[in-house]
Motif scaffolding. Structure first.
Motif, short mmCIF file in Angstrom:
data_model
loop_
_atom_site.label_atom_id
_atom_site.label_comp_id
_atom_site.label_asym_id
_atom_site.label_seq_id
_atom_site.Cartn_x
_atom_site.Cartn_y
_atom_site.Cartn_z
N TYR A 190 43.33 26.39 37.59
CA TYR A 190 42.27 27.41 37.52
C TYR A 190 42.53 28.55 38.50
N LYS A 191 42.75 28.22 39.75
CA LYS A 191 42.98 29.26 40.77
C LYS A 191 44.32 29.96 40.55
N GLU A 192 45.31 29.22 40.11
CA GLU A 192 46.62 29.83 39.86
C GLU A 192 46.54 30.86 38.75
N ILE A 193 45.85 30.51 37.67
CA ILE A 193 45.69 31.45 36.55
C ILE A 193 44.82 32.63 36.97
N ASN A 194 43.80 32.34 37.76
CA ASN A 194 42.93 33.41 38.28
C ASN A 194 43.76 34.42 39.07
N PHE A 195 44.67 33.91 39.89
CA PHE A 195 45.54 34.79 40.69
C PHE A 195 46.48 35.59 39.78
N LEU A 196 47.11 34.91 38.83
CA LEU A 196 48.01 35.61 37.90
C LEU A 196 47.26 36.69 37.13
#
Length: 212
Positions: A190-196
């Motif tokens: 979730y956070k990784e995709i949010n960052f991307l």
């Protein structure tokens, strides 16, 4: 039988059945896509999935890649009836006549959108104002099957002559290609995709990509 992968990391529960699901979830699902050929790939795959499980399509993904000319819409748009009949004999894909004909038809319509908008990518991202929608679901039950954005996109695609592009199919495309982040909040992605999504490094249409 595919072996189950232990959830050593917190993941969306839908992906925990098979290793292939986990790999797809961890590496692809929700990553913002800005490549037209990838968009075309998912249009074919999501359309093929209609009425079936995603695992069925994932298992045949390589078959689809070979049969549909590495998902090149220019080549697929030129498939004639003889070519389609040959494809329908190939067990590497789901041998559904309507879906195969739809893929060829959609390739033609895809090229028309490219000509009108410069790229399919620009067209499809315009339905979310060129910025990924960041949801905050706590569990899988909260994730919708369709949204107003997928309704609008589906309606426009149908008007343009696309087939097998109902709102549910299109929302699956939006989830897969990162127009929306539907990873559960507790999922490590979730956070990784949010960052991307916040970076949008590959999106030339987002004028805010360099802002803090």
């Amino acid at each position: 039988m595919p072996t189950k992968t232990p959830p050593e990391k917190e993941r969306c529960s839908w992906c925990l059945k098979f290793e292939q699901y986990v790999k797809y979830h961890d590496e692809e699902w929700g990553v913002p896509v800005h490549d037209d050929q990838t968009h075309f790939e998912f249009l074919i795959l999501e359309g093929a999935q209609a009425g079936l499980s995603w695992s069925t399509i994932l298992k045949k993904r390589e078959g689809y890649k070979k049969v549909f000319a590495n998902f090149d819409p220019n080549k697929v748009s030129k498939f004639n009836d003889k070519k389609i009949e040959t494809i329908l004999l190939n067990p590497a894909i789901v041998r559904n006549r309507l879906k195969v004909y739809a893929a060829v038809n959609n390739a033609k319509r895809f090229l028309e959108i490219q000509k009108e908008f410069g790229s399919f990518d620009f067209y499809i991202w315009s339905f979310v104002n060129h910025n990924p929608i960041q949801n905050k679901w706590k569990n899988l039950r909260e994730v919708p099957a369709t949204t107003k954005e997928s309704d609008a996109l589906s309606k426009d695609l149908i008007k343009r002559g696309f087939k097998f592009v109902g709102s549910t199919v299109i929302y699956a495309h939006m989830q897969a290609c990162g127009l929306v982040n539907d990873h559960i909040k507790d999922c490590f992605r979730y956070k990784e995709i949010n960052f991307l999504s916040s970076q949008q490094k590959n999106n030339p249409y987002n004028t805010d990509q360099n802002s803090e």
